[in-house]
Design a protein around this motif. Structure first.
Motif, PDB file in Angstrom:
ATOM      1  N   MET A  88      10.239 -15.955  -2.761  1.00 40.36           N
ATOM      2  CA  MET A  88       8.863 -16.310  -3.072  1.00 40.36           C
ATOM      3  C   MET A  88       7.933 -15.098  -3.010  1.00 40.36           C
ATOM      4  N   LEU A  89       8.369 -14.054  -2.324  1.00 38.54           N
ATOM      5  CA  LEU A  89       7.539 -12.857  -2.183  1.00 38.54           C
ATOM      6  C   LEU A  89       7.878 -11.784  -3.202  1.00 38.54           C
ATOM      7  N   TYR A  90       8.918 -11.997  -4.000  1.00 38.41           N
ATOM      8  CA  TYR A  90       9.410 -10.939  -4.876  1.00 38.41           C
ATOM      9  C   TYR A  90       8.352 -10.456  -5.871  1.00 38.41           C
ATOM     10  N   HIS A  91       7.603 -11.379  -6.486  1.00 35.21           N
ATOM     11  CA  HIS A  91       6.576 -10.979  -7.439  1.00 35.21           C
ATOM     12  C   HIS A  91       5.574 -10.017  -6.791  1.00 35.21           C
ATOM     13  N   HIS A  92       5.079 -10.384  -5.609  1.00 33.18           N
ATOM     14  CA  HIS A  92       4.074  -9.571  -4.933  1.00 33.18           C
ATOM     15  C   HIS A  92       4.610  -8.179  -4.647  1.00 33.18           C
ATOM     16  N   LEU A  93       5.863  -8.108  -4.231  1.00 34.31           N
ATOM     17  CA  LEU A  93       6.429  -6.825  -3.823  1.00 34.31           C
ATOM     18  C   LEU A  93       6.830  -5.969  -5.013  1.00 34.31           C
ATOM     19  N   LEU A  94       7.546  -6.548  -5.966  1.00 35.69           N
ATOM     20  CA  LEU A  94       8.023  -5.768  -7.114  1.00 35.69           C
ATOM     21  C   LEU A  94       6.866  -5.212  -7.940  1.00 35.69           C
ATOM     22  N   HIS A  95       5.829  -5.998  -8.146  1.00 37.18           N
ATOM     23  CA  HIS A  95       4.707  -5.532  -8.958  1.00 37.18           C
ATOM     24  C   HIS A  95       3.900  -4.438  -8.268  1.00 37.18           C
ATOM     25  N   ALA A  96       4.109  -4.283  -6.949  1.00 38.99           N
ATOM     26  CA  ALA A  96       3.455  -3.180  -6.229  1.00 38.99           C
ATOM     27  C   ALA A  96       4.332  -1.932  -6.196  1.00 38.99           C
ATOM     28  N   GLY A  97       5.577  -2.053  -6.671  1.00 34.98           N
ATOM     29  CA  GLY A  97       6.467  -0.898  -6.692  1.00 34.98           C
ATOM     30  C   GLY A  97       7.532  -0.897  -5.630  1.00 34.98           C
ATOM     31  N   VAL A  98       7.619  -1.961  -4.823  1.00 30.75           N
ATOM     32  CA  VAL A  98       8.678  -2.073  -3.817  1.00 30.75           C
ATOM     33  C   VAL A  98       9.992  -2.391  -4.523  1.00 30.75           C
ATOM     34  N   ARG A  99      11.048  -1.709  -4.133  1.00 34.76           N
ATOM     35  CA  ARG A  99      12.372  -1.980  -4.688  1.00 34.76           C
ATOM     36  C   ARG A  99      13.134  -2.925  -3.768  1.00 34.76           C
ATOM     37  N   ILE A 100      13.743  -3.954  -4.371  1.00 28.29           N
ATOM     38  CA  ILE A 100      14.436  -4.980  -3.592  1.00 28.29           C
ATOM     39  C   ILE A 100      15.913  -4.981  -3.960  1.00 28.29           C
ATOM     40  N   TYR A 101      16.754  -4.939  -2.930  1.00 29.03           N
ATOM     41  CA  TYR A 101      18.204  -4.991  -3.101  1.00 29.03           C
ATOM     42  C   TYR A 101      18.736  -6.211  -2.347  1.00 29.03           C
ATOM     43  N   GLU A 102      19.528  -7.011  -3.028  1.00 27.97           N
ATOM     44  CA  GLU A 102      20.162  -8.151  -2.367  1.00 27.97           C
ATOM     45  C   GLU A 102      21.606  -7.793  -2.029  1.00 27.97           C
ATOM     46  N   ARG A 143       0.828  -1.205   0.000  1.00 27.25           N
ATOM     47  CA  ARG A 143       0.000   0.000   0.000  1.00 27.25           C
ATOM     48  C   ARG A 143       0.864   1.257   0.000  1.00 27.25           C
ATOM     49  N   ALA A 144       1.926   1.239   0.792  1.00 25.76           N
ATOM     50  CA  ALA A 144       2.816   2.403   0.844  1.00 25.76           C
ATOM     51  C   ALA A 144       3.444   2.666  -0.521  1.00 25.76           C
ATOM     52  N   ALA A 145       3.941   1.613  -1.170  1.00 30.00           N
ATOM     53  CA  ALA A 145       4.561   1.781  -2.489  1.00 30.00           C
ATOM     54  C   ALA A 145       3.552   2.308  -3.500  1.00 30.00           C
ATOM     55  N   ARG A 146       2.318   1.840  -3.429  1.00 29.02           N
ATOM     56  CA  ARG A 146       1.305   2.257  -4.403  1.00 29.02           C
ATOM     57  C   ARG A 146       0.851   3.698  -4.197  1.00 29.02           C
ATOM     58  N   ARG A 147       1.021   4.236  -2.993  1.00 32.36           N
ATOM     59  CA  ARG A 147       0.666   5.650  -2.797  1.00 32.36           C
ATOM     60  C   ARG A 147       1.869   6.568  -3.007  1.00 32.36           C
ATOM     61  N   GLY A 148       2.968   6.013  -3.557  1.00 28.74           N
ATOM     62  CA  GLY A 148       4.091   6.834  -3.963  1.00 28.74           C
ATOM     63  C   GLY A 148       5.265   6.887  -3.020  1.00 28.74           C
ATOM     64  N   VAL A 149       5.229   6.132  -1.930  1.00 23.75           N
ATOM     65  CA  VAL A 149       6.368   6.090  -1.013  1.00 23.75           C
ATOM     66  C   VAL A 149       7.491   5.262  -1.636  1.00 23.75           C
ATOM     67  N   ASP A 150       8.728   5.723  -1.487  1.00 21.20           N
ATOM     68  CA  ASP A 150       9.903   4.990  -1.964  1.00 21.20           C
ATOM     69  C   ASP A 150      10.199   3.872  -0.960  1.00 21.20           C
ATOM     70  N   VAL A 151       9.751   2.666  -1.272  1.00 27.38           N
ATOM     71  CA  VAL A 151       9.885   1.524  -0.366  1.00 27.38           C
ATOM     72  C   VAL A 151      11.019   0.631  -0.858  1.00 27.38           C
ATOM     73  N   ARG A 152      12.012   0.421  -0.002  1.00 27.54           N
ATOM     74  CA  ARG A 152      13.164  -0.388  -0.374  1.00 27.54           C
ATOM     75  C   ARG A 152      13.414  -1.470   0.675  1.00 27.54           C
ATOM     76  N   LEU A 153      13.737  -2.646   0.183  1.00 26.97           N
ATOM     77  CA  LEU A 153      14.132  -3.771   1.034  1.00 26.97           C
ATOM     78  C   LEU A 153      15.578  -4.141   0.737  1.00 26.97           C
ATOM     79  N   ILE A 154      16.358  -4.340   1.792  1.00 26.57           N
ATOM     80  CA  ILE A 154      17.707  -4.903   1.657  1.00 26.57           C
ATOM     81  C   ILE A 154      17.665  -6.286   2.287  1.00 26.57           C
ATOM     82  N   LEU A 155      17.832  -7.302   1.448  1.00 25.96           N
ATOM     83  CA  LEU A 155      17.722  -8.687   1.887  1.00 25.96           C
ATOM     84  C   LEU A 155      19.010  -9.439   1.570  1.00 25.96           C
ATOM     85  N   GLN A 156      19.063 -10.679   1.971  1.00 24.54           N
ATOM     86  CA  GLN A 156      20.277 -11.459   1.789  1.00 24.54           C
ATOM     87  C   GLN A 156      20.440 -11.916   0.339  1.00 24.54           C
TER      88      GLN A 156
END
Length: 415
Positions: free
Chosen positions: A279-293, A252-265
């Motif tokens: 397993m969660l990457y599809h759900h998060l990326l398609h909502a606009g969450v940015r993921i960094y490994e 929800r935060a990403a969809r309202r324009g917040v810059d949401v970033r995850l740093i994961l392993q």
């Protein structure tokens, strides 16, 4: 009351604190060991892991020296996380006067440890009731860069000011409900407690998770902060498989324009960690969450920031163990200067040590992936309730005395 039922503090914002970020063992261990060497009356330590390596040996020496000069030293370790300390290591502490207690020691069956759930996962140090350390760093050499490719990336905070009184009360109460009783708690608190005046400008809360009264406090603070976000959210978390509600707030935060970033392993210490998170990457990326490994070394941190004021550092991962089973402790900070420092550290990590995951990197959706996603979705949605169905034993806190004839440590039940 069992040790897993320690009441939390008032969870109110407490002002007037100095809070310093400590990154990795190179910053953390020297400060903790120096503080123990300077202690005048009391040292209380809780840790999930204490290994008998060069870091554990330095802690051992510091605690022995403190106890020998008359400081009250209490050490609590977890029975699952620290199972293999030698009788010589333990007796070296207890003979000097250090009180060593094991949370839920558990017996081995065919060499296997069975006490895997409801662990004491906190990492806390309190010195003379006036200085505290809270975070995710254990006492083991794998938190130092010279350990090599498997050295862990992690964080802790050093605290001074009124918030330390809350943390001090908590760790003494943990010992008291493990067998010492309320009378001991009141006498010890009165004997060692000092009024901690203002030491800085930061506001803070000390938030814990247990298996009775505060089962979801840390997750609740995360969700509230994410809901309030207007600019950015950065979460760096080693073991990431949160519940449905937290994932929903991030989307929800990403969809309202917040810059949401995850740093994961990206280079996990356990391969299953990356498999679960991915397993969660599809759900998060398609909502606009940015993921960094994070790809340099295993990530062990448990930190986050929201906008310019809110941040947290502690022991709690965002996975079923930490959110639904383990005993955890986080400090939540409301301070622009501290949040800026944490942002700079995490931004440097993303810029120089991470690979950003793109939607093009993901495996195409298939029938099997859709089915698997459906079950994962409902697992995330309901696992906190399922976790509550697991056997809710009352973990014991056992003091360790001198080694017995079998080569182990004598354990006196104090629960």
């Amino acid at each position: 009351m069992s040790i897993s039922e320690i009441p939390n503090g008032h969870q109110r914002w407490i002002g007037g604190n100095r809070i310093d970020l400590l990154e990795n063992g190179e910053e953390f261990f020297p400060r903790v060991f120096e503080a123990i060497r300077e202690a005048r009356r009391e040292v209380v330590i809780e840790t999930f892991i204490l290994f008998e390596d060069k870091v554990g040996t330095q802690l051992h020496e510091a605690m022995r020296a403190a106890a020998q000069r008359g400081v009250k030293v209490d050490l609590m370790i977890d029975g699952f996380g620290s199972p293999d300390l030698s009788p010589e290591f333990i007796s070296g502490l207890t003979s000097a006067g250090v009180k060593v207690r094991v949370f839920d020691p558990g017996e081995r069956l065919f060499g296997q440890r069975l006490n895997a759930f409801r662990r004491m996962h906190r990492k806390i140090v309190v010195i003379d009731g006036s200085l505290a350390f809270v975070g995710g760093i254990n006492y083991s050499a794998d938190h130092l860069m010279d350990f090599g490719p498997k050295a862990k990336q992690d964080y802790a905070v050093e605290l001074a000011g009124p918030i330390v009184s809350e943390i001090h009360r908590f760790v003494l109460h943990a010992i008291a409900v493990g067998g010492k009783g309320p009378g001991w708690f009141r006498r010890r608190l009165k004997a060692t407690h000092e009024h901690n005046g203002p030491a800085g400008e930061a506001e803070a809360q000390f938030v814990t998770r247990d298996n009775r009264r505060h089962t979801n406090d840390i997750e609740r603070h995360y969700r509230a902060a994410i809901r309030s976000a207007r600019q950015r959210i950065v979460i760096a978390n080693a073991y990431f498989f949160p519940g449905y509600r937290l994932i929903k707030e991030m989307r929800r935060a990403a969809r309202r324009g917040v810059d949401v970033r995850l740093i994961l392993q990206g280079e996990p210490d356990m391969p299953i960690v990356k498999v679960a998170a991915s397993m969660l990457y599809h759900h998060l990326l398609h909502a606009g969450v940015r993921i960094y490994e994070y790809c340099e070394r295993p990530l062990h941190g448990k930190v986050a920031l929201v906008d310019e004021q809110w941040s947290t550092v502690g022991s709690s991962n965002l996975d079923p163990l930490s959110l639904s089973l383990n005993l955890e402790a986080n400090v939540i900070v409301r301070d622009k200067a501290f949040t800026q420092v944490l942002w700079e550290r995490l931004d440097h990590l993303m810029q120089h040590s991470c690979k950003q995951v793109e939607t093009s990197d993901l495996t195409e959706w298939s029938g099997w992936r859709l089915v698997r996603s459906f079950f994962i979705f409902h697992l995330m949605r309901w696992y906190p309730a399922w976790a509550g169905w697991l056997p809710r034993h009352a973990p014991r806190l056992k003091p360790l005395d001198a080694p017995d004839a079998r080569g182990g440590a004598t354990q006196t039940d104090a629960a």
